[in-house]
Design an enzyme around this catalytic site. Structure first.
Site, PDB file in Angstrom:
ATOM      1  N   LEU A  72      73.383  54.730  23.696  1.00 33.77           N
ATOM      2  CA  LEU A  72      73.813  53.287  23.596  1.00 33.77           C
ATOM      3  C   LEU A  72      75.237  53.033  23.086  1.00 33.77           C
ATOM      4  O   LEU A  72      75.729  51.895  23.186  1.00 33.77           O
ATOM      5  CB  LEU A  72      72.901  52.526  22.748  1.00 33.77           C
ATOM      6  CG  LEU A  72      71.335  52.502  22.958  1.00 33.77           C
ATOM      7  CD1 LEU A  72      70.588  51.999  21.953  1.00 33.77           C
ATOM      8  CD2 LEU A  72      71.086  52.376  24.215  1.00 33.77           C
ATOM      9  N   CYS A  73      76.040  54.135  23.101  1.00 29.37           N
ATOM     10  CA  CYS A  73      77.423  54.064  22.866  1.00 29.37           C
ATOM     11  C   CYS A  73      78.439  53.866  24.360  1.00 29.37           C
ATOM     12  O   CYS A  73      78.148  54.354  25.197  1.00 29.37           O
ATOM     13  CB  CYS A  73      78.094  55.232  22.275  1.00 29.37           C
ATOM     14  SG  CYS A  73      79.794  55.217  21.483  1.00 29.37           S
ATOM     15  N   HIS A  74      79.073  52.924  23.951  1.00 31.36           N
ATOM     16  CA  HIS A  74      79.739  52.236  25.261  1.00 31.36           C
ATOM     17  C   HIS A  74      80.989  53.297  25.577  1.00 31.36           C
ATOM     18  O   HIS A  74      81.700  53.635  24.833  1.00 31.36           O
ATOM     19  CB  HIS A  74      80.589  51.012  25.074  1.00 31.36           C
ATOM     20  CG  HIS A  74      79.647  49.850  24.971  1.00 31.36           C
ATOM     21  ND1 HIS A  74      79.067  49.164  26.015  1.00 31.36           N
ATOM     22  CD2 HIS A  74      79.279  49.066  23.985  1.00 31.36           C
ATOM     23  CE1 HIS A  74      78.430  47.988  25.876  1.00 31.36           C
ATOM     24  NE2 HIS A  74      78.460  48.136  24.400  1.00 31.36           N
ATOM     25  N   ASP A 101      81.645  77.899  14.857  1.00 36.24           N
ATOM     26  CA  ASP A 101      81.235  78.592  15.656  1.00 36.24           C
ATOM     27  C   ASP A 101      82.349  79.998  15.951  1.00 36.24           C
ATOM     28  O   ASP A 101      81.730  81.161  15.973  1.00 36.24           O
ATOM     29  CB  ASP A 101      81.122  77.935  17.152  1.00 36.24           C
ATOM     30  CG  ASP A 101      81.020  78.994  18.346  1.00 36.24           C
ATOM     31  OD1 ASP A 101      79.918  79.558  18.271  1.00 36.24           O
ATOM     32  OD2 ASP A 101      81.919  79.211  19.244  1.00 36.24           O
ATOM     33  N   MET A 115      83.038  55.781  16.778  1.00 35.00           N
ATOM     34  CA  MET A 115      82.063  56.844  17.053  1.00 35.00           C
ATOM     35  C   MET A 115      83.037  58.072  17.742  1.00 35.00           C
ATOM     36  O   MET A 115      82.741  59.013  17.432  1.00 35.00           O
ATOM     37  CB  MET A 115      80.954  56.346  17.803  1.00 35.00           C
ATOM     38  CG  MET A 115      80.124  55.494  17.130  1.00 35.00           C
ATOM     39  SD  MET A 115      79.124  56.230  15.627  1.00 35.00           S
ATOM     40  CE  MET A 115      78.657  57.787  16.338  1.00 35.00           C
ATOM     41  N   GLU A 116      84.021  57.521  18.371  1.00 34.99           N
ATOM     42  CA  GLU A 116      84.742  58.721  18.926  1.00 34.99           C
ATOM     43  C   GLU A 116      85.574  59.516  17.961  1.00 34.99           C
ATOM     44  O   GLU A 116      85.555  60.629  18.101  1.00 34.99           O
ATOM     45  CB  GLU A 116      85.845  57.828  20.139  1.00 34.99           C
ATOM     46  CG  GLU A 116      85.321  57.287  21.350  1.00 34.99           C
ATOM     47  CD  GLU A 116      84.420  56.182  21.246  1.00 34.99           C
ATOM     48  OE1 GLU A 116      83.803  55.679  22.100  1.00 34.99           O
ATOM     49  OE2 GLU A 116      84.407  55.624  20.175  1.00 34.99           O
TER      50      GLU A 116
END
Length: 178
Positions: free
Chosen positions: A75-77, A126, A111-112
């Site tokens: 749902l993130c644009h 990692d 969010m980015e």
């Protein structure tokens, strides 16, 4: 449907409609921390890591992840990012990762920025896990965001990552991507 217009009639979740929102320049800054043992910090400082330089690879991973945030987060644009800056700094007891993301769009880039920091921290883990699997990733926070209808948000003068690390920046990598 009022304020909950992103919910369907049966409670299903939908992507928020941003078509009526004003296009503005929006920026977000996020950070996180990878806590390491002194031995791993020394190995990173001396570039004695079996997989190479984790700071440089983390920077690239963060940039790549920010560009693909809509694929990570439902749902993130998807946004046309105009600037991504990711840093990875070696500190006394680990690596601090920071990101700054900018877009001129109808919705924010928080969010980015958070995805960039998360991917960079995971990449450090990692790349160093052969030396110590006991590393900890923590302190992933939104530090600030500007632009948009909800206004600006500032956590404080760079959120204090809660690890009491000293900013002995032995190695820093920076990048700018468009």
């Amino acid at each position: 449907m009022g304020k909950l217009s992103h919910y369907g009639s049966r409670g299903e979740v939908r992507m928020v409609d941003v078509s009526e929102k004003v296009v503005t320049t929006r920026t977000a800054v996020a950070q996180g921390f990878v806590k390491m043992s002194p031995a791993v910090v020394r190995a990173v400082r001396r570039l004695k890591n079996p997989k190479g330089n984790p700071l440089e690879v983390a920077r690239i991973a963060g940039i790549a992840a920010a560009k693909r945030t809509a694929e990570w987060i439902p749902l993130c644009h998807p946004l046309p990012l105009t600037h991504i800056d990711v840093t990875a700094r070696l500190c006394q007891n680990g690596v601090e990762v920071c990101s700054e993301v900018t877009a001129t769009a109808q919705t924010g880039v928080e969010m980015e920025a958070l995805v960039a920091v998360t991917a960079a921290a995971l990449t450090v883990y990692d790349m160093c896990k052969a030396l110590d699997k006991g590393m900890e990733i923590s302190g992933i926070v939104l530090v600030e965001k500007t632009g948009g209808k909800s206004g600006d948000f500032f956590r404080g003068a760079k959120a204090a990552v809660t690890h009491n690390h000293k900013n002995n920046h032995k190695k820093t990598t920076r990048s700018r991507s468009r």
